[in-house]
Enzyme design. Sequence first.
Site, PDB file in Angstrom:
ATOM      1  N   ASN A   1       9.956  -2.484 -13.974  1.00  0.00           N
ATOM      2  CA  ASN A   1       8.660  -2.255 -14.612  1.00  0.00           C
ATOM      3  C   ASN A   1       7.816  -3.516 -14.544  1.00  0.00           C
ATOM      4  OD1 ASN A   1      10.617  -0.238 -15.744  1.00  0.00           O
ATOM      5  ND2 ASN A   1       8.750   0.511 -16.704  1.00  0.00           N
TER       6      ASN A   1
ATOM      7  N   TYR B   1       8.521  10.400  -4.671  1.00  0.00           N
ATOM      8  CA  TYR B   1       8.118   8.995  -4.575  1.00  0.00           C
ATOM      9  C   TYR B   1       9.318   8.112  -4.249  1.00  0.00           C
ATOM     10  CZ  TYR B   1       7.083   4.263  -6.117  1.00  0.00           C
ATOM     11  OH  TYR B   1       6.978   2.901  -6.186  1.00  0.00           O
TER      12      TYR B   1
ATOM     13  N   SER C   1       2.152   5.846  -5.741  1.00  0.00           N
ATOM     14  CA  SER C   1       3.272   5.347  -6.546  1.00  0.00           C
ATOM     15  C   SER C   1       3.461   6.051  -7.881  1.00  0.00           C
ATOM     16  CB  SER C   1       3.084   3.846  -6.802  1.00  0.00           C
ATOM     17  OG  SER C   1       1.862   3.608  -7.477  1.00  0.00           O
TER      18      SER C   1
ATOM     19  N   ARG D   1      13.884  -0.029 -20.968  1.00  0.00           N
ATOM     20  CA  ARG D   1      13.494  -0.393 -19.614  1.00  0.00           C
ATOM     21  C   ARG D   1      13.464  -1.916 -19.456  1.00  0.00           C
ATOM     22  NH1 ARG D   1      14.672   4.102 -19.246  1.00  0.00           N
ATOM     23  NH2 ARG D   1      13.485   5.886 -18.415  1.00  0.00           N
TER      24      ARG D   1
ATOM     25  N   THR E   1      11.221   0.201  -5.008  1.00  0.00           N
ATOM     26  CA  THR E   1      11.219   0.658  -6.394  1.00  0.00           C
ATOM     27  C   THR E   1      12.608   0.952  -6.930  1.00  0.00           C
ATOM     28  OG1 THR E   1      10.465   2.455  -7.838  1.00  0.00           O
ATOM     29  CG2 THR E   1      10.832   3.003  -5.547  1.00  0.00           C
TER      30      THR E   1
ATOM     31  N   ALA F   1       0.822  -1.205   0.000  1.00  0.00           N
ATOM     32  CA  ALA F   1       0.000   0.000   0.000  1.00  0.00           C
ATOM     33  C   ALA F   1       0.860   1.261   0.000  1.00  0.00           C
ATOM     34  CB  ALA F   1      -0.923   0.003   1.221  1.00  0.00           C
TER      35      ALA F   1
END
Length: 342
Positions: A171, A142, A78, A222, A118, A75
Amino acid sequence: MARFLVTGGAGYVGSHTVLALVERGDDVVVVDNLSQGHRAAVPPGVELIVEDLANTRRVNEIFAGWRFDGVVHFAARSLVGESMREPLMYLAENVSNTLRVAEAAIKSGCMRFVLSSTAALFGMPDRIPIDEESRLHPLSPYGESKLMAERGLEWAQKVHGLHWSALRYFNAAGADPQGRLGEDHDPETHLIPLAINAALGLGPELTVFGDSYDTVDGTAVRDYVHVTDLADAHCRILDRLATGQGGCYNVGNGTGYSVRQVIDAVERVSGRKVPHRIGPPRPGDPPVLVASNERLRRDTGWSPRYESLDDIVRTAWAWRSAHPHGFEEAAAQRETPLPQAV
């Protein structure tokens, strides 16, 4: 059988991880405020509590109501762009909610904690592929919020003995191969679903941000990792934490694909053209972001099952073309009330 709390378990990666835990025989409780997740994304039979993690009293009640063996914390807000407009909100919510859940877990004796982190922690990377020793230098609130959350958990380990890991993934892409779950964001910001929506006529033409990078075809490159491979990584890390071994891990395929290559893959898989136009590059966008997954492979035996871009796109296309309106078409599941303490 173990029991795990999954915050944000009605979201994209969260719901796929819940499904993976259930399929291996674990008991799962999901807490989600449904601001970004979907009730219908929670697998049948899984307890769903609709609640905001800012509610400290309810968070503590949840840990009093069940005995959890571990927490997987998805949670969070993002969106990088949104965080640049609302930096204080991102820092406040992402950091405080992570530490609020961790504190309640520790007080209840639940000492396994997995943080959904991330690749935004690395900013403009100092080397490719990006390994866990690469410089941490977020370029957005972020990314900064996730780094601050990781540092808070590190202190929880030093002071309270919390066993924790952060999975820094790149990703996330694709959908459940059996078609039970998929990607449904509003707004959608991820390249593969945006390209699929454009091909299906469900959204505007795709904007390619820049075509003059020093890459194979001028567009940004990516690393795309299939969402079920991500779910598998979370399960393996939970098991590793049970032995007291934690750490931070990069999760990616280890292979980069350009924006044009993604467009080509969507066109191959779908048999349709992807309407697109070339726009200016976005400030701060690195030309290449590719992960090294060697540490995760070595420590857990993990390896991606979906390494082919076409295979990743094929699962995403199958789900979206079957669910053009996303989870709106799925039957809503009832909210499970908070049980009495046991």
